[in-house]
Design a protein around this motif. Structure first.
Motif, PDB file in Angstrom:
ATOM      1  N   THR A 134       0.584  -1.220  -0.338  1.00 54.59           N
ATOM      2  CA  THR A 134      -0.128   0.012  -0.346  1.00 54.59           C
ATOM      3  C   THR A 134       1.126   1.586   0.062  1.00 54.59           C
ATOM      4  OG1 THR A 134      -2.017  -1.076   1.066  1.00 54.59           O
ATOM      5  CG2 THR A 134      -1.666   1.351   0.933  1.00 54.59           C
ATOM      6  N   VAL A 135       1.981   0.912   0.765  1.00 59.76           N
ATOM      7  CA  VAL A 135       2.506   2.134   0.768  1.00 59.76           C
ATOM      8  C   VAL A 135       3.507   2.327  -0.767  1.00 59.76           C
ATOM      9  CG1 VAL A 135       5.319   2.978   1.845  1.00 59.76           C
ATOM     10  CG2 VAL A 135       2.987   1.768   3.143  1.00 59.76           C
ATOM     11  N   ALA A 136       3.834   1.470  -0.935  1.00 58.69           N
ATOM     12  CA  ALA A 136       5.057   1.605  -2.409  1.00 58.69           C
ATOM     13  C   ALA A 136       3.307   2.421  -3.544  1.00 58.69           C
ATOM     14  CB  ALA A 136       5.085   0.789  -2.576  1.00 58.69           C
ATOM     15  N   ARG A 137       2.360   2.266  -3.502  1.00 53.20           N
ATOM     16  CA  ARG A 137       1.208   2.296  -3.927  1.00 53.20           C
ATOM     17  C   ARG A 137       0.855   3.449  -4.409  1.00 53.20           C
ATOM     18  NH1 ARG A 137      -1.356  -2.236  -3.285  1.00 53.20           N
ATOM     19  NH2 ARG A 137      -2.737  -1.447  -1.569  1.00 53.20           N
ATOM     20  N   GLN A 138       0.959   4.206  -2.978  1.00 55.64           N
ATOM     21  CA  GLN A 138       0.696   5.527  -2.291  1.00 55.64           C
ATOM     22  C   GLN A 138       1.674   6.358  -2.980  1.00 55.64           C
ATOM     23  OE1 GLN A 138      -0.686   5.410   1.725  1.00 55.64           O
ATOM     24  NE2 GLN A 138      -2.198   5.043   1.779  1.00 55.64           N
ATOM     25  N   GLN A 139       2.387   5.648  -2.744  1.00 53.71           N
ATOM     26  CA  GLN A 139       4.227   6.405  -3.114  1.00 53.71           C
ATOM     27  C   GLN A 139       3.865   6.916  -4.530  1.00 53.71           C
ATOM     28  OE1 GLN A 139       7.982   7.818  -2.098  1.00 53.71           O
ATOM     29  NE2 GLN A 139       7.177   8.489  -4.267  1.00 53.71           N
ATOM     30  N   ALA A 140       3.942   6.628  -5.305  1.00 56.98           N
ATOM     31  CA  ALA A 140       3.680   6.117  -7.283  1.00 56.98           C
ATOM     32  C   ALA A 140       2.480   7.290  -7.432  1.00 56.98           C
ATOM     33  CB  ALA A 140       3.253   4.798  -7.434  1.00 56.98           C
ATOM     34  N   GLU A 150       4.676  16.007  -7.943  1.00 58.16           N
ATOM     35  CA  GLU A 150       5.745  15.824  -7.599  1.00 58.16           C
ATOM     36  C   GLU A 150       6.339  15.982  -6.367  1.00 58.16           C
ATOM     37  OE1 GLU A 150      10.486  15.905  -9.453  1.00 58.16           O
ATOM     38  OE2 GLU A 150       8.434  15.934 -11.397  1.00 58.16           O
ATOM     39  N   GLU A 151       6.368  17.081  -5.786  1.00 57.46           N
ATOM     40  CA  GLU A 151       6.584  17.654  -4.213  1.00 57.46           C
ATOM     41  C   GLU A 151       6.230  17.637  -3.161  1.00 57.46           C
ATOM     42  OE1 GLU A 151       6.802  21.656  -4.615  1.00 57.46           O
ATOM     43  OE2 GLU A 151       8.057  21.732  -5.874  1.00 57.46           O
ATOM     44  N   THR A 152       5.277  17.034  -3.651  1.00 56.89           N
ATOM     45  CA  THR A 152       4.388  16.202  -2.653  1.00 56.89           C
ATOM     46  C   THR A 152       4.562  14.980  -2.597  1.00 56.89           C
ATOM     47  OG1 THR A 152       2.669  17.650  -2.447  1.00 56.89           O
ATOM     48  CG2 THR A 152       2.338  16.013  -1.309  1.00 56.89           C
ATOM     49  N   GLY A 153       5.545  14.630  -4.091  1.00 56.10           N
ATOM     50  CA  GLY A 153       5.616  12.740  -3.337  1.00 56.10           C
ATOM     51  C   GLY A 153       6.956  12.402  -3.449  1.00 56.10           C
ATOM     52  N   ALA A 154       7.956  13.309  -2.871  1.00 59.79           N
ATOM     53  CA  ALA A 154       9.241  14.035  -2.184  1.00 59.79           C
ATOM     54  C   ALA A 154       9.017  14.004  -1.100  1.00 59.79           C
ATOM     55  CB  ALA A 154      10.249  14.677  -3.527  1.00 59.79           C
ATOM     56  N   LEU A 155       8.312  14.691  -0.854  1.00 61.68           N
ATOM     57  CA  LEU A 155       7.661  14.987   0.808  1.00 61.68           C
ATOM     58  C   LEU A 155       6.921  13.355   1.356  1.00 61.68           C
ATOM     59  CD1 LEU A 155       7.186  16.103   3.184  1.00 61.68           C
ATOM     60  CD2 LEU A 155       5.387  16.741   2.552  1.00 61.68           C
ATOM     61  N   TYR A 156       6.549  12.617   0.592  1.00 57.67           N
ATOM     62  CA  TYR A 156       5.596  11.248   1.378  1.00 57.67           C
ATOM     63  C   TYR A 156       7.125   9.794   1.218  1.00 57.67           C
ATOM     64  CZ  TYR A 156       3.107   7.220   1.482  1.00 57.67           C
ATOM     65  OH  TYR A 156       2.156   6.430   1.953  1.00 57.67           O
ATOM     66  N   ARG A 157       7.912  10.563   0.107  1.00 64.71           N
ATOM     67  CA  ARG A 157       8.833   8.982   0.279  1.00 64.71           C
ATOM     68  C   ARG A 157      10.099   9.426   1.429  1.00 64.71           C
ATOM     69  NH1 ARG A 157       9.913  10.357  -4.465  1.00 64.71           N
ATOM     70  NH2 ARG A 157      11.761  12.068  -4.227  1.00 64.71           N
ATOM     71  N   SER A 158      10.349  10.745   1.768  1.00 67.70           N
ATOM     72  CA  SER A 158      10.767  11.120   2.965  1.00 67.70           C
ATOM     73  C   SER A 158      10.590  11.230   4.125  1.00 67.70           C
ATOM     74  CB  SER A 158      11.481  12.656   2.644  1.00 67.70           C
ATOM     75  OG  SER A 158      10.125  13.173   3.578  1.00 67.70           O
ATOM     76  N   LEU A 159       8.977  10.491   4.225  1.00 66.06           N
ATOM     77  CA  LEU A 159       8.373  10.368   5.692  1.00 66.06           C
ATOM     78  C   LEU A 159       9.205   8.429   5.733  1.00 66.06           C
ATOM     79  CD1 LEU A 159       5.927  12.321   6.009  1.00 66.06           C
ATOM     80  CD2 LEU A 159       7.793  13.282   6.980  1.00 66.06           C
ATOM     81  N   ILE A 160       8.956   8.163   4.537  1.00 70.26           N
ATOM     82  CA  ILE A 160       8.862   6.593   4.345  1.00 70.26           C
ATOM     83  C   ILE A 160       9.864   6.004   6.049  1.00 70.26           C
ATOM     84  CG2 ILE A 160       8.987   4.310   3.593  1.00 70.26           C
ATOM     85  CD1 ILE A 160       7.732   5.751   0.891  1.00 70.26           C
ATOM     86  N   ALA A 161      10.534   6.268   5.645  1.00 69.33           N
ATOM     87  CA  ALA A 161      12.494   5.500   6.328  1.00 69.33           C
ATOM     88  C   ALA A 161      11.762   6.003   7.912  1.00 69.33           C
ATOM     89  CB  ALA A 161      13.461   6.244   5.825  1.00 69.33           C
ATOM     90  N   PRO A 162      12.094   7.271   8.300  1.00 65.34           N
ATOM     91  CA  PRO A 162      11.694   7.310   9.662  1.00 65.34           C
ATOM     92  C   PRO A 162      10.115   6.608  10.473  1.00 65.34           C
ATOM     93  CG  PRO A 162      10.894   9.169   8.585  1.00 65.34           C
ATOM     94  CD  PRO A 162      12.289   7.990   7.455  1.00 65.34           C
TER      95      PRO A 162
END
Length: 274
Positions: A238-244, A251-263
């Motif tokens: 689900t995380v991967a689908r949401q990221q895509a 694009e910028e909000t996608g980068a924000l989403y991606r940056s929050l996955i690891a923490p």
């Protein structure tokens, strides 16, 4: 407490501290700002002190408060050290981002130095004065300075919290995470709801209980225990689908989403370990 105080810089923070200290018996001597008019405004608000238009008009005092902008702390400390005998006095600044070592000129002149950072908004000084009780203040500096400032802060209703001077910038960033960046993340949520066809006023109504309950749980249970959602469940598909999907939408909000996955994944691990 009877100690004498000079106030250098009298914006919202300086005025509030001046008024609160005066109410507890501290004797406000001089108020020095960039203009006589602003100094007079501060004196009127505090109800004590007199206007100074230059450093050489300051009198010796037990405490000197540098309520100036961050970029003015070093110059103000240097000017104060040139103008006033500082041996045995206390000099502190109110920056949340800079440590007391910026007051080295005052320390070299014999003063004890510290920083005192009230952790709250000062948009309405009169309201802050009325509601100051319980305000946390991050403090660090020379032991002798803190020995005097801690009871003084407690007298005006503050709750002093000792911080590591070497981590002062990280300490200040904590407030940015808890306030500014929280707003940024909520803005992303509201815009994502609108991208799904939901009007902005309704989007706010949808997000409010989620945000409010999550914040309440963090402060009641701790961050790890409060975490919910797909990462907490281990639903990485689900995380991967949401990221895509988010990246395709913005694009910028996608980068924000991606940056929050690891923490968030690290937080989920901590939750599992409890």
């Amino acid at each position: 407490m009877g100690q004498t105080v000079n106030l250098i810089g009298a914006g919202h923070v300086g005025r509030v501290l001046g008024k609160l200290l005066a109410a507890q018996g501290f004797r406000i001597q001089r108020v020095l700002t960039r203009s006589p008019a602003s100094a007079q405004h501060a004196v009127d608000f505090i109800g004590a002190g007199s206007v100074a238009t230059a450093y050489d008009q300051l009198q010796p005092a037990a405490i000197h408060v540098l309520a100036v902008g961050d970029d003015q702390i070093v110059p103000a400390s240097e000017a104060l050290a040139r103008a006033v005998p500082l041996h045995g006095s206390i000099v502190f600044h109110c920056s949340g981002a800079l440590a007391s070592d910026r007051l080295q000129a005052a320390r070299d002149a014999g003063a004890l130095v510290a920083s005192v950072h009230p952790i709250r908004s000062f948009a309405d000084p009169a309201a802050v004065v009325a509601q100051f009780s319980g305000t946390f203040c991050g403090i660090e500096g020379d032991e002798g300075a803190l020995a005097v400032l801690t009871p003084a802060l407690q007298a005006i209703g503050a709750q002093p919290v000792t911080i590591n001077a070497a981590a002062k910038t990280v300490y200040h960033a904590a407030a940015v995470f808890a306030s500014n960046y929280l707003v940024t993340v909520l803005d992303a949520a509201l815009r994502a709801y609108q991208a799904a066809g939901i009007p902005e006023p309704v989007a706010r109504q949808l997000a409010q209980p989620l945000a409010s309950e999550s914040m309440a749980n963090v402060f009641r249970l701790g961050a790890a225990a409060a975490l919910s959602g797909p990462i907490a469940r281990g639903d990485l598909a689900t995380v991967a689908r949401q990221q895509a999907a988010v990246s395709a939408w913005d694009e910028e909000t996608g980068a924000l989403y991606r940056s929050l996955i690891a923490p968030t994944t690290d937080l989920a691990r901590r939750k599992q370990q409890k």
